[in-house]
Design a protein around this motif. Structure first.
Motif, short mmCIF file in Angstrom:
data_model
loop_
_atom_site.label_atom_id
_atom_site.label_comp_id
_atom_site.label_asym_id
_atom_site.label_seq_id
_atom_site.Cartn_x
_atom_site.Cartn_y
_atom_site.Cartn_z
N PRO A 283 13.06 -2.33 -1.72
CA PRO A 283 14.11 -1.30 -1.60
C PRO A 283 13.59 0.10 -1.33
N ASN A 284 12.32 0.36 -1.60
CA ASN A 284 11.77 1.70 -1.35
C ASN A 284 11.24 1.87 0.07
N ILE A 285 11.29 0.81 0.85
CA ILE A 285 10.83 0.87 2.23
C ILE A 285 12.00 1.24 3.14
N ASN A 286 11.78 2.23 3.98
CA ASN A 286 12.82 2.70 4.90
C ASN A 286 12.36 2.43 6.34
N LEU A 287 13.00 1.46 6.97
CA LEU A 287 12.65 1.13 8.35
C LEU A 287 13.38 2.11 9.28
N TYR B 262 0.83 -1.21 0.00
CA TYR B 262 0.00 0.00 0.00
C TYR B 262 0.86 1.26 0.00
N LEU B 263 2.15 1.09 -0.31
CA LEU B 263 3.08 2.22 -0.46
C LEU B 263 3.80 2.07 -1.79
N PRO B 264 3.13 2.34 -2.90
CA PRO B 264 3.75 2.13 -4.21
C PRO B 264 5.03 2.94 -4.43
N GLU B 265 5.14 4.07 -3.74
CA GLU B 265 6.34 4.89 -3.88
C GLU B 265 7.29 4.71 -2.71
N GLY B 266 6.98 3.77 -1.83
CA GLY B 266 7.82 3.52 -0.67
C GLY B 266 7.60 4.55 0.43
N GLY B 267 8.49 4.57 1.39
CA GLY B 267 8.39 5.54 2.47
C GLY B 267 8.88 4.99 3.80
N ASP B 268 8.75 5.83 4.83
CA ASP B 268 9.21 5.46 6.17
C ASP B 268 8.20 4.56 6.88
N VAL B 269 8.70 3.49 7.48
CA VAL B 269 7.85 2.62 8.29
C VAL B 269 8.58 2.34 9.60
N ALA B 270 7.81 1.98 10.62
CA ALA B 270 8.39 1.62 11.92
C ALA B 270 7.74 0.34 12.41
N ILE B 271 8.45 -0.35 13.27
CA ILE B 271 7.93 -1.59 13.85
C ILE B 271 7.68 -1.38 15.34
N LEU B 272 6.48 -1.75 15.77
CA LEU B 272 6.10 -1.75 17.18
C LEU B 272 5.94 -3.21 17.59
#
Length: 328
Positions: A180-184, A145-155
């Motif tokens: 590769p477009n996902i930034n943890l 659901y992030l076709p352009e990627g972006g910042d994500v965090a894990i709880l």
């Protein structure tokens, strides 16, 4: 002489009446903490297995707080009760080893399930699914659901939780090659406590203004994060995903705080744990390559660490959450 015969017969009858018609196997299903919907569902499966097997009693128990120290107290109590088997979802892979070794020394069969114990503290371990597959799945749930990627965090749950830590490492390993477009940006821990998980979710949102998704591989954390996103009017801006019970999470799929989540069937997991524990009580050997029945769920084959995996995670979204929320 007649009196003696009468007294002897009466005593013998009393012994027969006091002796059970069969020796019931007692299997303790020890969870991380009580009051958790995931484990309550697992307990339902455990009771189903006991009814099928016959002559099996399930003792559903655990601490009120998800700590290793509290679980150690529970296990010590079970040793004193001389149960036949302990099936535990561990709050710490190493801290529980000494008390579980003590249980095994006393003839109690020990398995771990869901969240594992180090190999020397149990006879076998049942994973709900393959670790690498779970790790990839929780990232994919956000990336889809992030076709352009972006910042994500894990709880996550506790920082010592064996299963969540393994899934997070697998997720990190999958990102460079497959997402590769996902930034943890961060991993935080809510200790499977709704209050602390809520605080951690609020902290992530405050610390990372460009946050696009919160991934919670814990049924407590995912509900807490979705409630925070709802309360802060961030629906459509931050997607909450991870591992969730349909019955607890349906409202957040319905209101748009989440697009999709995943989980295996916790009822099947508790059911399978009891089948495996009972097999050991009945004399089955836990050894690499051994294939053991888990009843109607099928069978598992132990790897070189005496571990096995049950099933792949199943995705829940707007198309099916209604149906499954009625089941677990």
């Amino acid at each position: 002489m007649k009196l003696w015969k009468l007294l002897t017969a009466t005593a013998a009858a009393a012994v027969l009446l006091a002796t059970p018609a069969f020796a019931q196997t007692r299997i303790a299903l020890v969870v991380k903490s009580l009051g958790n919907g995931f484990f309550d569902a697992a307990a339902k499966g455990a009771e189903e297995a006991a009814a099928e097997l016959g002559d099996v009693e399930v003792i559903y128990t655990g601490p009120t707080a998800a700590t290793a120290e509290a679980q150690i107290e529970v296990v010590n109590s079970l040793i004193a009760q001389q149960v036949d088997a302990i099936a535990i979802s561990a709050n710490d892979p190493d801290a529980l080893v000494p008390v579980l070794q003590r249980a095994m020394e006393r003839g109690i069969k020990v398995i771990s399930w869901d969240s594992g114990v180090a190999a020397e503290g149990r006879q076998l371990h049942l994973n709900p699914s393959e670790t690498a597959l779970i790790g990839e799945t929780i990232i994919k749930l956000a990336a889809d659901y992030l076709p352009e990627g972006g910042d994500v965090a894990i709880l996550s749950a506790a920082s010592t939780a064996t299963n969540q830590n393994a899934w997070i490492e697998a997720a990190k390993a999958a990102i460079p090659e497959k997402f590769p477009n996902i930034n943890l940006v961060s991993v935080v821990y809510g200790d499977d406590d709704s209050v602390k998980s809520t605080e951690e979710a609020r902290g992530l949102i405050a610390a990372y203004p460009d946050l696009k998704a919160i991934i919670a591989p814990t049924t407590v954390g995912v509900v807490a994060a979705a409630q925070v996103v709802t309360d802060q009017n961030l629906i459509g801006k931050i997607n909450v995903t991870g591992l969730a019970l349909p019955s607890e999470f349906k409202q957040f799929i319905d209101n748009g705080a989440s697009q999709a989540v995943a989980l295996w069937n916790p009822i099947d997991l508790g059911y399978s744990a009891v089948y495996l524990a009972n097999a050991l009580v009945e004399g089955a050997e836990a050894a690499p390559g051994a294939t053991l029945s888990i009843g109607k769920v099928g069978e598992v084959t132990l790897d070189d660490t005496n571990s096995a995996a049950m099933a792949a995670p199943f995705q829940f979204d707007a198309s099916n959450i209604e149906e499954f929320s009625k089941i677990y």
